[in-house]
Design a protein around this motif. Structure first.
Motif, PDB file in Angstrom:
ATOM      1  N   THR A  39       1.160  -1.383   0.147  1.00  0.00           N
ATOM      2  CA  THR A  39       0.169   0.025   0.196  1.00  0.00           C
ATOM      3  C   THR A  39       1.010   1.462  -0.002  1.00  0.00           C
ATOM      4  N   ARG A  40       1.255   1.431  -0.916  1.00  0.00           N
ATOM      5  CA  ARG A  40       1.705   2.939  -1.334  1.00  0.00           C
ATOM      6  C   ARG A  40       1.480   3.958  -1.770  1.00  0.00           C
ATOM      7  N   SER A  41       1.532   5.088  -1.677  1.00  0.00           N
ATOM      8  CA  SER A  41       1.473   6.283  -3.005  1.00  0.00           C
ATOM      9  C   SER A  41       1.662   5.597  -4.199  1.00  0.00           C
ATOM     10  N   CYS A  42       0.736   5.741  -4.905  1.00  0.00           N
ATOM     11  CA  CYS A  42       0.629   5.461  -6.354  1.00  0.00           C
ATOM     12  C   CYS A  42       0.262   7.075  -7.387  1.00  0.00           C
ATOM     13  N   ARG A  43       0.821   7.319  -8.072  1.00  0.00           N
ATOM     14  CA  ARG A  43       0.185   8.440  -9.147  1.00  0.00           C
ATOM     15  C   ARG A  43       0.069   8.367 -10.065  1.00  0.00           C
ATOM     16  N   ARG A  44       0.248   6.792 -10.499  1.00  0.00           N
ATOM     17  CA  ARG A  44       0.027   7.520 -11.881  1.00  0.00           C
ATOM     18  C   ARG A  44      -0.566   6.006 -12.215  1.00  0.00           C
ATOM     19  N   LEU A  61      -5.592  19.832  -8.246  1.00  0.00           N
ATOM     20  CA  LEU A  61      -4.805  18.557  -6.892  1.00  0.00           C
ATOM     21  C   LEU A  61      -3.014  19.094  -7.072  1.00  0.00           C
ATOM     22  N   GLY A  62      -2.266  18.570  -6.703  1.00  0.00           N
ATOM     23  CA  GLY A  62      -1.057  18.977  -6.502  1.00  0.00           C
ATOM     24  C   GLY A  62      -0.261  17.871  -6.085  1.00  0.00           C
ATOM     25  N   TRP A  63       0.821  17.599  -6.851  1.00  0.00           N
ATOM     26  CA  TRP A  63       1.149  16.089  -7.251  1.00  0.00           C
ATOM     27  C   TRP A  63       2.899  15.657  -7.131  1.00  0.00           C
ATOM     28  N   ALA A  64       3.521  14.830  -6.100  1.00  0.00           N
ATOM     29  CA  ALA A  64       4.808  14.838  -5.666  1.00  0.00           C
ATOM     30  C   ALA A  64       5.558  16.113  -5.590  1.00  0.00           C
ATOM     31  N   GLY A  65       5.306  16.635  -4.686  1.00  0.00           N
ATOM     32  CA  GLY A  65       5.818  17.550  -4.365  1.00  0.00           C
ATOM     33  C   GLY A  65       7.817  17.644  -5.050  1.00  0.00           C
ATOM     34  N   GLY A 113      -3.901   3.964  -4.627  1.00  0.00           N
ATOM     35  CA  GLY A 113      -3.403   5.461  -4.695  1.00  0.00           C
ATOM     36  C   GLY A 113      -3.023   6.363  -4.514  1.00  0.00           C
ATOM     37  N   CYS A 114      -3.066   7.164  -4.194  1.00  0.00           N
ATOM     38  CA  CYS A 114      -2.423   8.526  -3.831  1.00  0.00           C
ATOM     39  C   CYS A 114      -3.332   9.514  -2.801  1.00  0.00           C
ATOM     40  N   MET A 115      -3.183  10.214  -1.305  1.00  0.00           N
ATOM     41  CA  MET A 115      -3.445  11.079  -0.208  1.00  0.00           C
ATOM     42  C   MET A 115      -2.836  12.294  -1.019  1.00  0.00           C
ATOM     43  N   ILE A 116      -3.853  12.871  -0.960  1.00  0.00           N
ATOM     44  CA  ILE A 116      -3.638  13.862  -1.782  1.00  0.00           C
ATOM     45  C   ILE A 116      -4.076  15.695  -0.819  1.00  0.00           C
ATOM     46  N   ALA A 117      -2.902  15.575  -0.109  1.00  0.00           N
ATOM     47  CA  ALA A 117      -3.902  17.230   0.895  1.00  0.00           C
ATOM     48  C   ALA A 117      -3.001  18.465  -0.076  1.00  0.00           C
ATOM     49  N   ASN A 118      -2.306  18.542  -0.967  1.00  0.00           N
ATOM     50  CA  ASN A 118      -1.930  20.092  -1.786  1.00  0.00           C
ATOM     51  C   ASN A 118      -3.011  19.457  -2.677  1.00  0.00           C
ATOM     52  N   PHE A 119      -4.215  20.850  -2.192  1.00  0.00           N
ATOM     53  CA  PHE A 119      -5.395  20.931  -3.328  1.00  0.00           C
ATOM     54  C   PHE A 119      -5.524  21.849  -3.270  1.00  0.00           C
ATOM     55  N   LEU A 139     -11.016  18.031   3.835  1.00  0.00           N
ATOM     56  CA  LEU A 139      -9.493  17.509   4.878  1.00  0.00           C
ATOM     57  C   LEU A 139      -8.961  16.932   3.969  1.00  0.00           C
ATOM     58  N   LEU A 140      -9.290  15.919   3.171  1.00  0.00           N
ATOM     59  CA  LEU A 140      -8.037  14.735   2.019  1.00  0.00           C
ATOM     60  C   LEU A 140      -9.001  14.659   0.797  1.00  0.00           C
ATOM     61  N   VAL A 141      -8.188  14.729  -0.072  1.00  0.00           N
ATOM     62  CA  VAL A 141      -8.539  14.132  -1.657  1.00  0.00           C
ATOM     63  C   VAL A 141      -7.982  12.793  -1.880  1.00  0.00           C
ATOM     64  N   LYS A 174      13.873  12.039   0.998  1.00  0.00           N
ATOM     65  CA  LYS A 174      12.976  12.133  -0.167  1.00  0.00           C
ATOM     66  C   LYS A 174      12.544  11.452  -1.694  1.00  0.00           C
ATOM     67  N   TYR A 175      11.573  10.754  -1.791  1.00  0.00           N
ATOM     68  CA  TYR A 175      11.293   9.487  -2.595  1.00  0.00           C
ATOM     69  C   TYR A 175      11.723  10.690  -3.585  1.00  0.00           C
ATOM     70  N   PHE A 176      12.379   9.724  -4.735  1.00  0.00           N
ATOM     71  CA  PHE A 176      12.718  10.196  -5.507  1.00  0.00           C
ATOM     72  C   PHE A 176      12.814   8.381  -7.115  1.00  0.00           C
ATOM     73  N   HIS A 207      11.214   5.469  -5.939  1.00  0.00           N
ATOM     74  CA  HIS A 207      11.996   4.610  -4.884  1.00  0.00           C
ATOM     75  C   HIS A 207      11.496   5.393  -3.342  1.00  0.00           C
ATOM     76  N   VAL A 208      11.028   4.952  -1.775  1.00  0.00           N
ATOM     77  CA  VAL A 208      10.707   5.653  -0.474  1.00  0.00           C
ATOM     78  C   VAL A 208      11.006   5.002   0.389  1.00  0.00           C
ATOM     79  N   PRO A 209      11.985   6.245   0.527  1.00  0.00           N
ATOM     80  CA  PRO A 209      13.160   5.674   2.174  1.00  0.00           C
ATOM     81  C   PRO A 209      12.455   6.116   3.527  1.00  0.00           C
ATOM     82  N   LYS A 210      12.865   4.214   4.074  1.00  0.00           N
ATOM     83  CA  LYS A 210      11.750   4.366   5.238  1.00  0.00           C
ATOM     84  C   LYS A 210      13.316   4.598   6.111  1.00  0.00           C
ATOM     85  N   ARG A 211      12.352   5.352   7.334  1.00  0.00           N
ATOM     86  CA  ARG A 211      13.548   5.098   8.742  1.00  0.00           C
ATOM     87  C   ARG A 211      13.377   4.164   8.775  1.00  0.00           C
TER      88      ARG A 211
HETATM   89  C1  LIG Z   1      -1.299  13.506   4.604  1.00  0.00           C
HETATM   90  C2  LIG Z   1      -1.203  12.825   3.290  1.00  0.00           C
HETATM   91  C3  LIG Z   1      -0.946  14.308   2.639  1.00  0.00           C
HETATM   92  C4  LIG Z   1      -0.071  13.664   1.340  1.00  0.00           C
HETATM   93  N1  LIG Z   1      -0.665  14.432   0.718  1.00  0.00           N
HETATM   94  C5  LIG Z   1       0.182  14.449  -0.809  1.00  0.00           C
HETATM   95  C6  LIG Z   1      -0.364  14.851  -1.897  1.00  0.00           C
HETATM   96  O1  LIG Z   1      -0.729  16.414  -1.890  1.00  0.00           O
HETATM   97  N2  LIG Z   1       0.605  15.260  -3.210  1.00  0.00           N
HETATM   98  C7  LIG Z   1       1.129  14.324  -3.767  1.00  0.00           C
HETATM   99  O2  LIG Z   1       1.845  13.377  -4.319  1.00  0.00           O
HETATM  100  N3  LIG Z   1       1.450  12.499  -1.929  1.00  0.00           N
HETATM  101  C8  LIG Z   1       0.859  13.540  -1.206  1.00  0.00           C
HETATM  102  N4  LIG Z   1       0.798  12.454   0.401  1.00  0.00           N
HETATM  103  C9  LIG Z   1       1.639  11.240  -0.321  1.00  0.00           C
HETATM  104  C10 LIG Z   1       3.322  10.856   0.505  1.00  0.00           C
HETATM  105  O3  LIG Z   1       4.070  11.778  -0.386  1.00  0.00           O
HETATM  106  C11 LIG Z   1       3.663   9.919   0.778  1.00  0.00           C
HETATM  107  O4  LIG Z   1       3.043   8.935   1.656  1.00  0.00           O
HETATM  108  C12 LIG Z   1       5.142   9.660   1.106  1.00  0.00           C
HETATM  109  O5  LIG Z   1       6.178  10.104  -0.297  1.00  0.00           O
HETATM  110  C13 LIG Z   1       5.810   8.486   1.614  1.00  0.00           C
HETATM  111  O6  LIG Z   1       4.930   7.239   0.321  1.00  0.00           O
HETATM  112  P1  LIG Z   1       4.146   6.094   0.803  1.00  0.00           P
HETATM  113  O7  LIG Z   1       2.747   6.077   0.819  1.00  0.00           O
HETATM  114  O8  LIG Z   1       4.300   4.902  -0.320  1.00  0.00           O
HETATM  115  O9  LIG Z   1       5.123   5.424   1.834  1.00  0.00           O
HETATM  116  C14 LIG Z   1       0.562  12.149   1.372  1.00  0.00           C
HETATM  117  C15 LIG Z   1       0.692  11.023   2.472  1.00  0.00           C
HETATM  118  C16 LIG Z   1      -0.073  11.515   3.297  1.00  0.00           C
HETATM  119  C17 LIG Z   1       0.007  10.941   4.332  1.00  0.00           C
END
Ligand SMILES: Cc1cc2nc3c(=O)[nH]c(=O)nc-3n(C[C@H](O)[C@H](O)[C@H](O)COP(=O)(O)O)c2cc1C
Length: 192
Positions: A10-15, A64-68, A120-126, A144-146, A168-170, A178-182
């Motif tokens: 369950t990773r953040s997928c944007r495509r 929406l704003g993607w992957a800052g 999918g991906c959680m998007i707070a940057n909207f 609150l969240l998309v 920072k993911y890259f 790639h998603v770095p995790k502690r």
């Molecule tokens: C509360 C929250 C808001 C987020 N908002 C955005 C967003 O606006 N745009 C985006 O591309 N990713 C967003 N993300 C995804 C994060 O960038 C992502 O969780 C992080 O890079 C770690 O990757 P992972 O979810 O695969 O562990 C958000 C994640 C969370 C939890």
């Protein structure tokens, strides 16, 4: 899929592939799942707008704003965009604070999506006002969240945060995300 694998997948997928698309009934099943989550004081103040409609999807996408961290990537191209959305609203007639509830619900929905081969991906940057206007959202709701959803079209790997401390993911030359995790040792402060 066992629970450990589900959480790791369950990773953040944007495509996304455009087929299969997200259907309304599936979005409803995810929200139905979210109803079962914990809620502070059991107020259950979260409400939802669902979209699998292409025109509405386009309106949402425009806000929406993607992957800052991916500075050269403006977001998914037309045929890689999410095919469905869940917009999570806080009903201010019910509560004033939603922060804990929204995270619990969002992760539960994402786990439910991946469990069914979506993602999918959680998007707070909207853009809040633009999205409020586009969806004609009443004043007592706060967006609150998309959750952007679809059939994942990305290779994503988790890796440890290295000695450089980069979190920072890259994307690499092969377009793998790639998603770095502690490490576990880094996040446990103390064990008794
Ligand atoms: C509360 C929250 C808001 C987020 N908002 C955005 C967003 O606006 N745009 C985006 O591309 N990713 C967003 N993300 C995804 C994060 O960038 C992502 O969780 C992080 O890079 C770690 O990757 P992972 O979810 O695969 O562990 C958000 C994640 C969370 C939890």
């Amino acid at each position: 899929m066992d629970f450990h694998t589900l959480v790791h997948t369950t990773r953040s997928c944007r495509r996304f592939f455009q087929d299969p698309r997200i259907e309304t009934d599936f979005l409803k099943s995810l929200v139905n799942l979210s109803r079962m989550t914990a809620s502070a004081a059991n107020l259950q103040p979260l409400k939802y707008i669902l979209s699998s409609d292409p025109d509405t999807n386009a309106k949402i996408f425009n806000c929406l704003g993607w992957a800052g961290y991916l500075k050269d990537w403006p977001g998914p191209v037309f045929d890689e965009r999410p095919t469905g959305y869940i917009v999570i609203l806080g009903d201010q007639n019910i509560a004033k604070y939603f922060d804990m509830d929204v995270g619990i619900v969002a992760q539960t929905i994402m786990l439910g999506a991946y469990h069914n081969n979506f993602g999918g991906c959680m998007i707070a940057n909207f853009r809040h006002q633009q999205l409020t206007d586009a969806l004609e959202i009443a004043d007592h709701y706060r967006i609150l969240l998309v959750l952007a959803l679809g059939t994942p079209k990305e290779s994503i790997v988790i890796e440890p945060i290295g000695s450089d401390g980069n979190f920072k993911y890259f994307r690499d030359e092969q377009d793998v995300h790639h998603v770095p995790k502690r490490s576990l040792d880094d996040i446990i402060v103390r064990i008794y």
